[in-house]
Design a protein around this motif. Structure first.
Motif, PDB file in Angstrom:
ATOM      1  N   UNK A  56      -4.519 -66.579 -74.043  1.00  0.00           N
ATOM      2  CA  UNK A  56      -3.324 -67.427 -74.048  1.00  0.00           C
ATOM      3  C   UNK A  56      -2.596 -67.314 -72.706  1.00  0.00           C
ATOM      4  N   UNK A  57      -2.506 -66.071 -72.224  1.00  0.00           N
ATOM      5  CA  UNK A  57      -1.843 -65.844 -70.932  1.00  0.00           C
ATOM      6  C   UNK A  57      -2.592 -66.566 -69.807  1.00  0.00           C
ATOM      7  N   UNK A  58      -3.918 -66.483 -69.857  1.00  0.00           N
ATOM      8  CA  UNK A  58      -4.725 -67.128 -68.812  1.00  0.00           C
ATOM      9  C   UNK A  58      -4.538 -68.640 -68.854  1.00  0.00           C
ATOM     10  N   UNK A  59      -4.445 -69.200 -70.095  1.00  0.00           N
ATOM     11  CA  UNK A  59      -4.272 -70.644 -70.212  1.00  0.00           C
ATOM     12  C   UNK A  59      -2.930 -71.052 -69.615  1.00  0.00           C
ATOM     13  N   UNK A  60      -1.883 -70.264 -69.885  1.00  0.00           N
ATOM     14  CA  UNK A  60      -0.553 -70.580 -69.351  1.00  0.00           C
ATOM     15  C   UNK A  60      -0.595 -70.552 -67.820  1.00  0.00           C
ATOM     16  N   UNK A  61      -1.285 -69.570 -67.261  1.00  0.00           N
ATOM     17  CA  UNK A  61      -1.372 -69.480 -65.803  1.00  0.00           C
ATOM     18  C   UNK A  61      -2.104 -70.676 -65.221  1.00  0.00           C
ATOM     19  N   UNK A  62      -3.143 -71.122 -65.931  1.00  0.00           N
ATOM     20  CA  UNK A  62      -3.892 -72.289 -65.447  1.00  0.00           C
ATOM     21  C   UNK A  62      -3.015 -73.525 -65.435  1.00  0.00           C
ATOM     22  N   UNK A  63      -2.136 -73.671 -66.468  1.00  0.00           N
ATOM     23  CA  UNK A  63      -1.274 -74.845 -66.524  1.00  0.00           C
ATOM     24  C   UNK A  63      -0.266 -74.833 -65.389  1.00  0.00           C
ATOM     25  N   UNK A  64       0.292 -73.662 -65.104  1.00  0.00           N
ATOM     26  CA  UNK A  64       1.226 -73.531 -63.986  1.00  0.00           C
ATOM     27  C   UNK A  64       0.515 -73.908 -62.685  1.00  0.00           C
ATOM     28  N   UNK A  65      -0.692 -73.453 -62.563  1.00  0.00           N
ATOM     29  CA  UNK A  65      -1.504 -73.701 -61.375  1.00  0.00           C
ATOM     30  C   UNK A  65      -1.734 -75.204 -61.168  1.00  0.00           C
ATOM     31  N   UNK A  66      -1.940 -75.913 -62.285  1.00  0.00           N
ATOM     32  CA  UNK A  66      -2.170 -77.349 -62.193  1.00  0.00           C
ATOM     33  C   UNK A  66      -0.903 -78.076 -61.752  1.00  0.00           C
ATOM     34  N   UNK A  67       0.257 -77.623 -62.273  1.00  0.00           N
ATOM     35  CA  UNK A  67       1.506 -78.347 -62.012  1.00  0.00           C
ATOM     36  C   UNK A  67       1.962 -78.163 -60.577  1.00  0.00           C
ATOM     37  N   UNK A  68       1.762 -76.978 -59.993  1.00  0.00           N
ATOM     38  CA  UNK A  68       2.332 -76.706 -58.667  1.00  0.00           C
ATOM     39  C   UNK A  68       1.271 -76.839 -57.595  1.00  0.00           C
ATOM     40  N   UNK A  69       1.319 -77.896 -56.817  1.00  0.00           N
ATOM     41  CA  UNK A  69       0.304 -78.047 -55.771  1.00  0.00           C
ATOM     42  C   UNK A  69       0.389 -76.955 -54.713  1.00  0.00           C
ATOM     43  N   UNK A  70       1.614 -76.420 -54.448  1.00  0.00           N
ATOM     44  CA  UNK A  70       1.722 -75.393 -53.409  1.00  0.00           C
ATOM     45  C   UNK A  70       1.038 -74.093 -53.846  1.00  0.00           C
TER      46      UNK A  70
END
Lengths: 171, 396
Positions: free
Chosen positions: B376-390
């Protein structure tokens, strides 16, 4: 000459030959294969001495671990280094030093009284592997050196992890 | 004791008696030992002919086909026809190959598997040599298998072959860790590393005492054999044929036969370590029954190996390493500790079996919860990664 002596002489010859070939090969991978052969010969010597546990550990650790080191040698070096490793020009001095150390060791060991006396027969009915295990963890045995070695290895593992860990940026 | 209940013992006594009349005792022992070695290794080599047929038949059924059915009844002679074909093929050695290592590799690969059979207890008294470090010996001779793949991959002087060998290092050496740890669980429960003692101590099968360890042993053994889904070392759609790309004829045949025999050997080891080996009704009086029980139990493990092979696609290399280091190794470490503590606490009491079983299930439940939280934690990190291009720029 008993069969045991025959096997011992053959194995000892094999080890010496493999060790000589190992240090004289130009090709790194060939040298590694000869090293494996020499270490395998040592495990046969352990079997001859009724030290089955040590023989098995010798194969497990050295033949398994040396294979990894060999592949790292292939991966981390350039092709021409593998085929023809650079020759160290100072091998004359190294040979002299090694010969001095070897003769010194032979003289030192020769003076040790236990060398001249024959070892007693090992009682093969005892479970030597179990006794070794007990000796490693009993307070009268080697529990402190054993634990210290474990901690050292663990520290090495953690250290390797810290070196390999990607640095976190922007935090 | 009659011949039919214990043929090996009777034959051995007859042979030793015969030799003792003709030769001095040391020679007689030597000759009967050599005959024993030949019998055990021939058993493995003849077995593999039928294993290949069996596997092709079973795989065919899984894929809704019939499988080999032309040569002999039910296609039984198909493998023999294939061997003849392999023997008549041209034996080609690449010009730039390292000849000696190249030719030695298939032999080492076969030897590595046959060496395991030296410590297999077939029935009471039927064992090549009852080493007091038998279980460790199995792990040790496994490293010859890794060595043979490295030798083949490097000596072929072929980039794909070397890639296969690199993958072999990553996979086989990694999966040796959980395999060794789960090998230690039966050793702890039997209080001995001798294979015969491990079988004798299984009045309750160890699969009941340590089900999770048994499953992990089977999974990591499949990875050690390098079968689908762990066939990355010879993945034909990625690296031609991996370490045996350059091998032809019977040299390839040796690698092939070694793989099949190793797969069955995994079944045998699973049966010995977790399913009670030769134990069964009447096996003590009639050792020949013990062989039947062992082979029947081994077929369970072997069938699972074939079943998995026919069902699952190849695993991705990062998933393969993640499964080993992030799931199997921690669980087997926890299992080892739990087994050691619980077995000591409840030794000699009626609670031993339920306590060990509960310990196993608790470890399984705990690791399941941990895996859920981590994913679950990894999925949340992936979503953050997708949203922030920087964030993407910082990542390596």
């Amino acid at each position: 000459m008993t069969a045991m002596q025959g096997v011992f002489l053959f194995t000892a010859g094999l080890i010496l030959w493999a060790a000589f070939m190992m240090v004289t090969r130009q090709n790194l991978v060939h040298a590694a294969f000869y090293l494996i052969l020499a270490l395998f010969g040592v495990s046969i010597i352990f079997v001859l001495l009724d030290a089955g546990f040590l023989a098995v550990v010798q194969v497990l650790v050295y033949i398994g671990a040396i294979s990894i080191i060999m592949i790292f040698a292939v991966m981390l070096t350039r092709g021409d280094v593998i085929e023809e490793a650079p020759v160290n020009k100072n091998y004359g001095w190294a040979l002299l030093l090694a010969a001095l150390f070897a003769f010194g060791l032979i003289i030192l060991i020769g003076q040790w009284p236990a060398v001249a006396s024959l070892a007693g027969e090992i009682d093969t009915s005892r479970d030597l592997a179990a006794e070794l295990g007990v000796a490693l963890v009993s307070p009268e045995g080697f529990v402190i050196p054993f634990e210290v070695a474990s901690v050292l290895l663990l520290a090495a593992l953690v250290g390797a992890l810290m070196v390999a860990r990607p640095q976190k940026k922007g935090k | 004791m009659s011949f039919w209940s214990n043929p090996i013992l009777v034959a051995n006594e007859w042979l030793t008696g015969l030799l003792a009349d003709l030769l001095p005792e040391a020679w007689a022992t030597l000759i009967s030992t050599i005959i024993g070695v030949v019998v055990v290794s021939s058993f493995g080599l003849i077995l593999v002919i039928f294993l290949i047929w069996l596997e092709r038949k079973v795989a065919a059924r899984f894929q809704d086909r019939i499988g080999p059915n032309r040569a002999g009844p039910y296609g039984l002679l198909q493998t023999i026809a294939d061997i003849v074909k392999l023997l008549t093929k041209e034996d080609s050695i690449p010009e730039k190959a390292d000849k000696l290592t190249f030719n030695l590799a298939p032999i080492v690969s076969m030897i590595a598997v046959l060496l395991i059979w030296a410590v297999i207890p077939f029935a009471p008294g039927w064992i090549g040599t009852d080493l007091n470090v038998g279980v460790l010996y199995i792990a040790a001779v496994g490293s010859f298998g890794i060595l043979s793949i490295l030798m083949a991959g490097w000596a072929s002087n072929n980039k794909y072959a070397l890639l296969g060998a690199f993958r072999a290092v990553a996979q086989l050496i990694s999966y040796e860790v959980p395999m060794l740890l789960t090998l230690l669980v039966p050793v702890l429960l039997a209080r001995s590393m001798g294979m015969m003692t491990v079988v004798e101590m299984q009045s309750t099968w160890f699969i009941v005492l340590a089900p999770v360890a048994g499953v992990i042993f089977l999974v990591s053994s499949i990875a050690e054999v390098g079968r689908t889904p762990f066939d990355l070392i010879e993945a034909e759609s990625e690296i031609v044929a991996g370490y045996h790309t350059e091998y032809t004829g019977m040299k390839f045949g040796l690698f092939f036969a070694a793989e099949f025999l190793h797969a069955f050997t995994v079944g045998v080891l699973f049966a010995i370590l977790y399913l009670g080996g030769w134990r069964g009704p009447g096996a003590e009086q009639y050792p020949i029954l013990g062989v039947v029980y062992l082979m029947a139990k081994s077929s369970i493990g072997y069938f699972i190996v074939m079943w998995v092979r026919s069902t699952l696609p190849r695993i991705r290399i990062d998933h393969m390493l993640d499964l080993n280091w992030k799931v199997l190794t921690p669980i087997s470490l926890a299992l080892l500790i739990a087994t050691a503590v619980l077995d000591k606490l409840f030794a000699e009491t009626a609670l031993r079996v339920p306590a060990l079983l509960a310990g196993n299930l608790a470890v399984l439940a705990l690791s399941w919860v941990l895996v859920r939280i981590m994913s679950r934690k990894a999925r949340r990190e992936r979503q953050v990664f997708k949203k922030r291009p920087e964030a993407r720029a910082v990542q390596p």
